[in-house]
Motif scaffolding. Structure first.
Motif, short mmCIF file in Angstrom:
data_model
loop_
_atom_site.label_atom_id
_atom_site.label_comp_id
_atom_site.label_asym_id
_atom_site.label_seq_id
_atom_site.Cartn_x
_atom_site.Cartn_y
_atom_site.Cartn_z
N LEU A 185 0.83 -1.21 0.00
CA LEU A 185 0.00 0.00 0.00
C LEU A 185 0.86 1.25 0.00
O LEU A 185 0.56 2.22 -0.71
CB LEU A 185 -0.94 0.00 1.21
N GLU A 186 1.93 1.26 0.77
CA GLU A 186 2.83 2.42 0.80
C GLU A 186 3.51 2.62 -0.55
O GLU A 186 3.64 3.74 -1.03
CB GLU A 186 3.86 2.26 1.90
N LYS A 187 3.93 1.53 -1.16
CA LYS A 187 4.59 1.62 -2.47
C LYS A 187 3.62 2.15 -3.52
O LYS A 187 3.98 3.00 -4.34
CB LYS A 187 5.11 0.24 -2.86
N ALA A 188 2.39 1.67 -3.49
CA ALA A 188 1.39 2.14 -4.45
C ALA A 188 1.05 3.61 -4.21
O ALA A 188 0.89 4.38 -5.16
CB ALA A 188 0.12 1.30 -4.34
N GLN A 189 0.97 4.03 -2.96
CA GLN A 189 0.67 5.42 -2.65
C GLN A 189 1.79 6.33 -3.12
O GLN A 189 1.54 7.40 -3.70
CB GLN A 189 0.45 5.60 -1.15
N LEU A 190 3.03 5.94 -2.91
CA LEU A 190 4.16 6.74 -3.39
C LEU A 190 4.17 6.83 -4.91
O LEU A 190 4.46 7.87 -5.49
CB LEU A 190 5.48 6.15 -2.89
N SER A 191 3.82 5.75 -5.57
CA SER A 191 3.77 5.74 -7.02
C SER A 191 2.70 6.70 -7.54
O SER A 191 2.92 7.44 -8.50
CB SER A 191 3.48 4.32 -7.52
N VAL A 192 1.54 6.70 -6.90
CA VAL A 192 0.46 7.59 -7.31
C VAL A 192 0.85 9.04 -7.07
O VAL A 192 0.64 9.91 -7.92
CB VAL A 192 -0.85 7.24 -6.58
N GLU A 193 1.43 9.33 -5.91
CA GLU A 193 1.85 10.70 -5.61
C GLU A 193 2.92 11.17 -6.58
O GLU A 193 2.93 12.32 -7.01
CB GLU A 193 2.36 10.79 -4.17
N HIS A 194 3.83 10.29 -6.94
CA HIS A 194 4.90 10.64 -7.86
C HIS A 194 4.34 10.93 -9.25
O HIS A 194 4.75 11.88 -9.90
CB HIS A 194 5.93 9.51 -7.92
N SER A 195 3.38 10.13 -9.70
CA SER A 195 2.80 10.34 -11.03
C SER A 195 1.95 11.59 -11.08
O SER A 195 1.83 12.23 -12.12
CB SER A 195 1.99 9.13 -11.45
N GLN A 196 1.35 11.99 -9.97
CA GLN A 196 0.53 13.19 -9.95
C GLN A 196 1.37 14.45 -9.86
O GLN A 196 0.97 15.51 -10.33
CB GLN A 196 -0.45 13.16 -8.77
N SER A 197 2.56 14.36 -9.30
CA SER A 197 3.40 15.54 -9.12
C SER A 197 4.13 15.92 -10.41
O SER A 197 4.49 17.07 -10.60
CB SER A 197 4.41 15.33 -8.01
N GLN A 198 4.36 14.96 -11.31
CA GLN A 198 5.05 15.23 -12.56
C GLN A 198 4.06 15.20 -13.71
O GLN A 198 3.29 14.25 -13.84
CB GLN A 198 6.14 14.20 -12.81
N PRO A 199 4.07 16.24 -14.57
CA PRO A 199 3.17 16.21 -15.73
C PRO A 199 3.63 15.14 -16.71
O PRO A 199 4.83 14.88 -16.85
CB PRO A 199 3.30 17.60 -16.32
N SER A 200 2.68 14.50 -17.35
CA SER A 200 3.05 13.45 -18.30
C SER A 200 3.62 14.08 -19.56
O SER A 200 3.15 15.11 -20.05
CB SER A 200 1.85 12.58 -18.63
N SER A 201 4.65 13.49 -20.10
CA SER A 201 5.33 14.05 -21.27
C SER A 201 4.49 13.90 -22.53
O SER A 201 4.55 14.73 -23.42
CB SER A 201 6.68 13.36 -21.45
N SER A 202 3.68 12.86 -22.63
CA SER A 202 2.89 12.66 -23.84
C SER A 202 1.79 13.70 -23.99
O SER A 202 1.51 14.17 -25.08
CB SER A 202 2.28 11.25 -23.86
N SER A 203 1.16 14.13 -22.88
CA SER A 203 0.09 15.11 -22.98
C SER A 203 0.64 16.51 -23.23
O SER A 203 0.02 17.31 -23.89
CB SER A 203 -0.77 15.09 -21.71
N SER A 204 1.83 16.82 -22.72
CA SER A 204 2.39 18.15 -22.93
C SER A 204 2.98 18.30 -24.33
O SER A 204 3.03 19.39 -24.87
CB SER A 204 3.45 18.47 -21.87
N ASN A 205 3.43 17.23 -24.96
CA ASN A 205 4.00 17.29 -26.29
C ASN A 205 2.98 17.18 -27.39
O ASN A 205 3.24 17.50 -28.53
CB ASN A 205 5.06 16.18 -26.49
N TYR A 206 1.80 16.73 -27.07
CA TYR A 206 0.80 16.50 -28.11
C TYR A 206 0.39 17.77 -28.84
O TYR A 206 0.42 17.80 -30.06
CB TYR A 206 -0.43 15.81 -27.49
N PRO A 207 0.07 18.88 -28.17
CA PRO A 207 -0.30 20.09 -28.90
C PRO A 207 0.85 20.65 -29.72
O PRO A 207 0.66 21.16 -30.81
CB PRO A 207 -0.71 21.08 -27.81
N GLU A 208 2.09 20.53 -29.24
CA GLU A 208 3.22 21.04 -29.97
C GLU A 208 3.43 20.27 -31.27
O GLU A 208 3.70 20.84 -32.31
CB GLU A 208 4.48 20.95 -29.12
N SER A 209 3.27 18.96 -31.22
CA SER A 209 3.49 18.15 -32.42
C SER A 209 2.42 18.41 -33.47
O SER A 209 2.69 18.42 -34.66
CB SER A 209 3.57 16.67 -32.06
#
Length: 64
Positions: free
Chosen positions: A35-59
């Motif tokens: 549970l702690e590992k999953a919670q850290l993973s979720v927090e980490h993914s929410q704190s960093q913007p995804s690269s695919s969504s930020s590059n999509y409008p530029e491409s």
């Protein structure tokens, strides 16, 4: 006779609540590392913007 039934019902209720609390604690302590590992993973993914969504409008704008 009525008092005996009431005492048995109360005793059964206490046993059920105790068993549920013990089961919850057992599951919580057993799965705590996961549970702690999953919670850290979720927090980490929410704190960093995804690269695919930020590059999509530029491409799509660079194709015009």
């Amino acid at each position: 006779m009525r008092d005996r039934r009431k005492m048995n019902a109360m005793r059964s209720g206490v046993v059920v609540v105790g068993a549920m609390a013990f089961g919850y604690l057992t599951l919580y302590l057993g799965f705590k590392p996961f549970l702690e590992k999953a919670q850290l993973s979720v927090e980490h993914s929410q704190s960093q913007p995804s690269s695919s969504s930020s590059n999509y409008p530029e491409s799509s704008s660079s194709q015009n």
